[in-house]
Scaffold this motif. Structure first.
Motif, mmCIF file in Angstrom:
data_model
loop_
_atom_site.group_PDB
_atom_site.id
_atom_site.type_symbol
_atom_site.label_atom_id
_atom_site.label_comp_id
_atom_site.label_asym_id
_atom_site.label_seq_id
_atom_site.Cartn_x
_atom_site.Cartn_y
_atom_site.Cartn_z
ATOM 1 N N GLU A 187 -1.541 6.391 -7.095
ATOM 2 C CA GLU A 187 -2.559 7.440 -7.069
ATOM 3 C C GLU A 187 -1.952 8.792 -7.437
ATOM 4 O OE1 GLU A 187 -5.997 9.465 -4.265
ATOM 5 O OE2 GLU A 187 -4.667 7.983 -3.377
ATOM 6 N N ALA A 188 -0.814 9.117 -6.866
ATOM 7 C CA ALA A 188 -0.162 10.390 -7.167
ATOM 8 C C ALA A 188 0.242 10.462 -8.638
ATOM 9 C CB ALA A 188 1.046 10.576 -6.266
ATOM 10 N N ALA A 242 0.837 -1.209 0.000
ATOM 11 C CA ALA A 242 0.000 0.000 0.000
ATOM 12 C C ALA A 242 0.866 1.251 0.000
ATOM 13 C CB ALA A 242 -0.940 -0.012 1.195
ATOM 14 N N ALA A 243 1.905 1.254 0.801
ATOM 15 C CA ALA A 243 2.761 2.434 0.914
ATOM 16 C C ALA A 243 3.617 2.673 -0.333
ATOM 17 C CB ALA A 243 3.658 2.311 2.139
ATOM 18 N N ASP A 303 -0.188 4.197 -2.970
ATOM 19 C CA ASP A 303 -0.078 5.642 -2.786
ATOM 20 C C ASP A 303 0.662 6.315 -3.942
ATOM 21 O OD1 ASP A 303 -1.487 5.309 -0.427
ATOM 22 O OD2 ASP A 303 0.287 5.408 0.847
ATOM 23 N N GLY A 318 -8.060 -0.407 -4.518
ATOM 24 C CA GLY A 318 -6.917 -0.521 -3.612
ATOM 25 C C GLY A 318 -6.996 -1.691 -2.657
ATOM 26 N N ARG A 373 -10.109 3.785 -3.844
ATOM 27 C CA ARG A 373 -10.771 3.337 -2.606
ATOM 28 C C ARG A 373 -11.474 2.002 -2.813
ATOM 29 N NH1 ARG A 373 -11.119 8.707 -1.600
ATOM 30 N NH2 ARG A 373 -13.006 9.106 -2.783
#
Length: 100
Positions: free
Chosen positions: A19-20, A11-12, A16, A47, A44
């Motif tokens: 998404e950016a 996830a990290a 993330d 993920g 959301r």
């Protein structure tokens, strides 16, 4: 326990940044505001499915993290085009990449 640790790392280091990156690409492409706004809704819903897959399939998690980080895999490829929240974003990115 290792699966949870891998899921949090995934996830990290994947979700993330993806998404950016997607938001940045869409803004550079001057995508419609509605498409840019859907990135959050898409991730959301998609993920958690990606994190679940990463925690259950460590090989997939590692290879996906490496291929996304190195640019071998486009962030658009991680989006579920069958998901109503992701379809506009994925289709816009895929069509823009095909034109480039």
């Amino acid at each position: 326990m290792i699966g949870d640790w891998i899921a949090s790392l995934f996830a990290a280091f994947v979700i993330d940044p993806v998404e950016a990156d997607i938001r940045q690409r869409l803004e550079e492409m001057q995508a419609p505001v509605q498409v840019v706004a859907q990135v959050g809704d898409c991730l959301r819903t998609t993920g958690p499915a990606l994190v679940d897959r990463a925690s259950g399939d460590l090989w997939w998690a590692a290879t996906t993290a490496i291929s996304v980080t190195t640019g071998l895999t486009s962030p658009a490829e991680l989006l579920d085009a069958n998901n109503a929240a992701c379809a506009p974003v994925a289709n816009y990115l895929i069509s823009a990449e095909a034109e480039a």
